[in-house]
Design a protein around this motif. Structure first.
Motif, mmCIF file in Angstrom:
data_model
loop_
_atom_site.group_PDB
_atom_site.id
_atom_site.type_symbol
_atom_site.label_atom_id
_atom_site.label_comp_id
_atom_site.label_asym_id
_atom_site.label_seq_id
_atom_site.Cartn_x
_atom_site.Cartn_y
_atom_site.Cartn_z
ATOM 1 N N ARG A 162 0.968 -1.427 -0.486
ATOM 2 C CA ARG A 162 -0.145 -0.144 0.258
ATOM 3 C C ARG A 162 0.561 0.959 0.387
ATOM 4 O O ARG A 162 1.891 1.531 1.034
ATOM 5 N N THR A 163 0.372 2.203 -1.326
ATOM 6 C CA THR A 163 0.924 3.343 -0.920
ATOM 7 C C THR A 163 0.223 4.378 0.217
ATOM 8 O O THR A 163 -0.746 4.390 0.835
ATOM 9 N N PHE A 164 0.524 5.062 0.358
ATOM 10 C CA PHE A 164 0.415 6.121 1.788
ATOM 11 C C PHE A 164 -0.800 6.843 0.718
ATOM 12 O O PHE A 164 -1.420 7.162 2.218
ATOM 13 N N GLN A 165 -1.213 7.885 0.195
ATOM 14 C CA GLN A 165 -2.495 7.325 -0.637
ATOM 15 C C GLN A 165 -3.232 6.819 -0.155
ATOM 16 O O GLN A 165 -4.556 6.877 0.179
ATOM 17 N N ASP A 166 -2.985 5.326 -0.331
ATOM 18 C CA ASP A 166 -3.819 4.133 -0.139
ATOM 19 C C ASP A 166 -4.377 4.029 1.574
ATOM 20 O O ASP A 166 -5.530 3.946 2.010
ATOM 21 N N VAL A 167 -3.238 5.190 1.927
ATOM 22 C CA VAL A 167 -3.788 4.843 3.529
ATOM 23 C C VAL A 167 -4.789 6.134 3.565
ATOM 24 O O VAL A 167 -5.570 5.462 4.796
ATOM 25 N N ALA A 168 -3.781 6.649 3.541
ATOM 26 C CA ALA A 168 -5.127 8.470 3.612
ATOM 27 C C ALA A 168 -6.316 7.688 3.104
ATOM 28 O O ALA A 168 -7.612 8.441 3.651
ATOM 29 N N THR A 169 -5.926 7.582 2.071
ATOM 30 C CA THR A 169 -7.870 7.321 1.323
ATOM 31 C C THR A 169 -8.226 5.761 1.471
ATOM 32 O O THR A 169 -9.598 5.448 1.281
ATOM 33 N N GLU A 170 -7.675 4.948 2.121
ATOM 34 C CA GLU A 170 -8.929 3.697 3.160
ATOM 35 C C GLU A 170 -9.996 3.429 4.110
ATOM 36 O O GLU A 170 -10.420 4.301 4.638
ATOM 37 N N ILE A 171 -10.528 3.115 3.176
ATOM 38 C CA ILE A 171 -12.141 2.950 3.685
ATOM 39 C C ILE A 171 -12.036 1.892 4.873
ATOM 40 O O ILE A 171 -11.624 0.695 4.979
ATOM 41 N N PRO B 285 -19.974 13.825 3.455
ATOM 42 C CA PRO B 285 -17.903 14.110 3.378
ATOM 43 C C PRO B 285 -17.332 14.724 4.022
ATOM 44 O O PRO B 285 -18.087 15.241 3.941
ATOM 45 N N ALA B 286 -16.757 14.673 4.323
ATOM 46 C CA ALA B 286 -15.706 15.930 4.607
ATOM 47 C C ALA B 286 -14.909 16.407 4.142
ATOM 48 O O ALA B 286 -14.027 17.604 3.186
ATOM 49 N N THR B 287 -14.454 15.376 2.408
ATOM 50 C CA THR B 287 -13.363 15.726 1.438
ATOM 51 C C THR B 287 -13.784 15.482 0.392
ATOM 52 O O THR B 287 -15.142 14.781 -0.070
ATOM 53 N N SER B 288 -13.576 15.501 -1.479
ATOM 54 C CA SER B 288 -14.193 15.609 -2.356
ATOM 55 C C SER B 288 -14.441 13.990 -2.390
ATOM 56 O O SER B 288 -14.300 13.231 -3.282
ATOM 57 N N ALA B 289 -13.202 13.152 -1.636
ATOM 58 C CA ALA B 289 -12.520 12.204 -2.466
ATOM 59 C C ALA B 289 -13.642 11.226 -1.669
ATOM 60 O O ALA B 289 -14.197 10.621 -2.139
ATOM 61 N N HIS C 102 -17.933 23.630 -1.444
ATOM 62 C CA HIS C 102 -16.695 23.837 -0.048
ATOM 63 C C HIS C 102 -16.250 22.487 -0.346
ATOM 64 O O HIS C 102 -14.665 22.909 -0.948
ATOM 65 N N LEU C 103 -16.568 21.344 -1.111
ATOM 66 C CA LEU C 103 -15.658 20.462 -1.518
ATOM 67 C C LEU C 103 -15.283 20.057 -2.726
ATOM 68 O O LEU C 103 -14.367 20.240 -2.411
ATOM 69 N N PHE C 104 -16.030 21.075 -3.358
ATOM 70 C CA PHE C 104 -15.597 21.005 -5.087
ATOM 71 C C PHE C 104 -14.541 22.340 -4.637
ATOM 72 O O PHE C 104 -14.475 22.601 -6.364
ATOM 73 N N ARG C 105 -14.589 23.130 -4.274
ATOM 74 C CA ARG C 105 -13.506 24.285 -4.652
ATOM 75 C C ARG C 105 -12.170 24.338 -5.775
ATOM 76 O O ARG C 105 -12.409 25.223 -6.310
ATOM 77 N N MET C 106 -11.744 22.919 -5.587
ATOM 78 C CA MET C 106 -10.052 23.549 -6.176
ATOM 79 C C MET C 106 -11.132 21.915 -7.176
ATOM 80 O O MET C 106 -10.835 22.375 -8.486
ATOM 81 N N ASP C 107 -12.251 21.553 -7.813
ATOM 82 C CA ASP C 107 -12.025 20.135 -8.886
ATOM 83 C C ASP C 107 -13.709 19.838 -8.867
ATOM 84 O O ASP C 107 -13.290 19.196 -7.446
ATOM 85 N N VAL C 108 -14.246 20.178 -9.596
ATOM 86 C CA VAL C 108 -15.721 18.316 -8.916
ATOM 87 C C VAL C 108 -14.794 17.499 -9.417
ATOM 88 O O VAL C 108 -15.159 16.866 -8.739
ATOM 89 N N GLY C 109 -13.892 16.569 -10.542
ATOM 90 C CA GLY C 109 -13.423 15.550 -10.235
ATOM 91 C C GLY C 109 -14.101 15.077 -11.677
ATOM 92 O O GLY C 109 -14.910 15.088 -12.205
ATOM 93 N N PHE C 110 -13.165 13.778 -12.243
ATOM 94 C CA PHE C 110 -13.537 13.307 -13.022
ATOM 95 C C PHE C 110 -15.245 12.582 -13.692
ATOM 96 O O PHE C 110 -15.171 12.048 -13.011
ATOM 97 N N GLY C 111 -15.766 12.827 -14.797
ATOM 98 C CA GLY C 111 -16.792 12.689 -14.772
ATOM 99 C C GLY C 111 -18.076 13.250 -13.533
ATOM 100 O O GLY C 111 -19.315 12.320 -13.940
ATOM 101 N N LEU C 112 -17.694 13.142 -12.738
ATOM 102 C CA LEU C 112 -18.678 13.924 -11.384
ATOM 103 C C LEU C 112 -19.769 14.913 -11.993
ATOM 104 O O LEU C 112 -20.972 14.858 -11.409
ATOM 105 N N LEU C 113 -19.198 15.498 -12.648
ATOM 106 C CA LEU C 113 -20.639 16.983 -13.003
ATOM 107 C C LEU C 113 -21.674 16.382 -13.895
ATOM 108 O O LEU C 113 -22.792 16.570 -13.159
ATOM 109 N N GLY C 114 -20.793 15.178 -14.576
ATOM 110 C CA GLY C 114 -22.719 14.883 -15.228
ATOM 111 C C GLY C 114 -23.651 14.290 -14.265
ATOM 112 O O GLY C 114 -24.159 14.277 -14.714
ATOM 113 N N GLU C 115 -22.771 13.471 -13.753
ATOM 114 C CA GLU C 115 -23.567 12.773 -12.932
ATOM 115 C C GLU C 115 -24.379 13.904 -11.889
ATOM 116 O O GLU C 115 -25.821 12.916 -11.094
#
Length: 271
Positions: free
Chosen positions: A81-90, A132-136, A166-179
């Motif tokens: 596992r990478t550090f990012q996997d640990v950070a976003t681990e469910i 949710p607390a973050t966009s992820a 607030h959650l998407f202030r940087m970017d809505v995310g790939f493919g999410l705006l349409g949904e």
């Protein structure tokens, strides 16, 4: 210094590495998006494939299939596992979390029904506590727990425009705006018109909104068009439905909604 005030450097280092990994992933995927736009890919599927494969690196001439590799070609295929996997681990449910799912021993054969009812109650609690607390976290729960249109629509209303912005202030995310637009278009109600306009306004002010809007699929563009048609129809039907009671409603509020709707029509490119 008291024990409670001691700095945990291991935790700080772990959070720093996770933040660096997340930043690197964001830059990599964003560069892939821009590269795909410059290449003028003919379909949405090809664009999606370029972004999802942005972490892959091409083989060099010195690389050998049967030779010894010190660096994996695909870091996401490794079991470490990478550090990012640990950070976003469910977080996985513990034994205590599964305790309500233990079937009760019943003599009348109602064990299966009781099990199904308890499972439904747990899923309902997960959906009702959509915070949710973050966009992820939003993207994860949106795909995992909110799979039907009504559930997604209610979740958007529950969060509201301010929280979504607030959650998407940087970017809505790939493919999410349409949904998001499709969920609003399919289930918008006259009573929710003000809230939906607020959500659309907040989304239009997120980062890279013009780019995300240009990447909508034909079906998502049609849903966006249908959403604004419904909002316009609700605005014109409201005075007829209100009758004499319409005089009691503040005219300034209605005028503000119509001005906001005209502004959104331009931002979303709806004619």
């Amino acid at each position: 210094m008291e024990k409670n005030d001691a700095i945990n450097f291991k935790t700080l280092e772990k959070e720093l590495q996770a933040a660096l990994a997340a930043d690197e992933k964001y830059k990599r995927e964003n560069a892939a998006k821009l590269r795909a736009v410059e290449q003028r890919v003919p379909s949405y599927e090809e664009f999606r494939g370029i972004v999802l494969a942005s972490h892959l690196k091409p083989l060099e001439q010195k690389d050998k299939v049967r030779g010894k590799r010190t660096v994996p070609w695909n870091c996401h295929s490794t079991r470490e596992r990478t550090f990012q996997d640990v950070a976003t681990e469910i977080p996985q449910p513990t034994e205590t979390d599964f305790s309500p799912l233990i079937p009760e021993q019943q003599s009348d054969g109602g064990t299966e029904l009781n099990w199904a009812q308890q499972s439904f109650n747990i899923r309902s609690q997960e959906k009702s506590s959509f915070q949710p607390a973050t966009s992820a976290e939003f993207y994860r729960d949106w795909r995992r727990h909110l799979r039907s249109g009504p559930e997604r629509y209610q979740a958007l209303l529950q969060l509201g425009g301010a929280e979504l912005g607030h959650l998407f202030r940087m970017d809505v995310g790939f493919g999410l705006l349409g949904e998001l637009l499709v969920a609003l278009a399919e289930h918008v109600k006259p009573s929710d018109r003000t809230a939906v306009l607020g959500i659309l306004h907040r989304l239009a002010n997120t980062g890279r909104f013009p780019l995300n809007l240009s990447l909508l699929s034909p079906a998502e563009r049609e849903g966006c068009q249908r959403l604004f048609e419904k909002l316009q129809a609700m605005g014109t039907a409201r005075p007829m439905q209100g009758g004499l009671g319409m005089e009691e409603e503040p005219a300034a509020g209605l005028q503000g909604e119509e001005e906001l709707l005209r502004e959104l029509l331009g931002l979303y490119g709806v004619h």
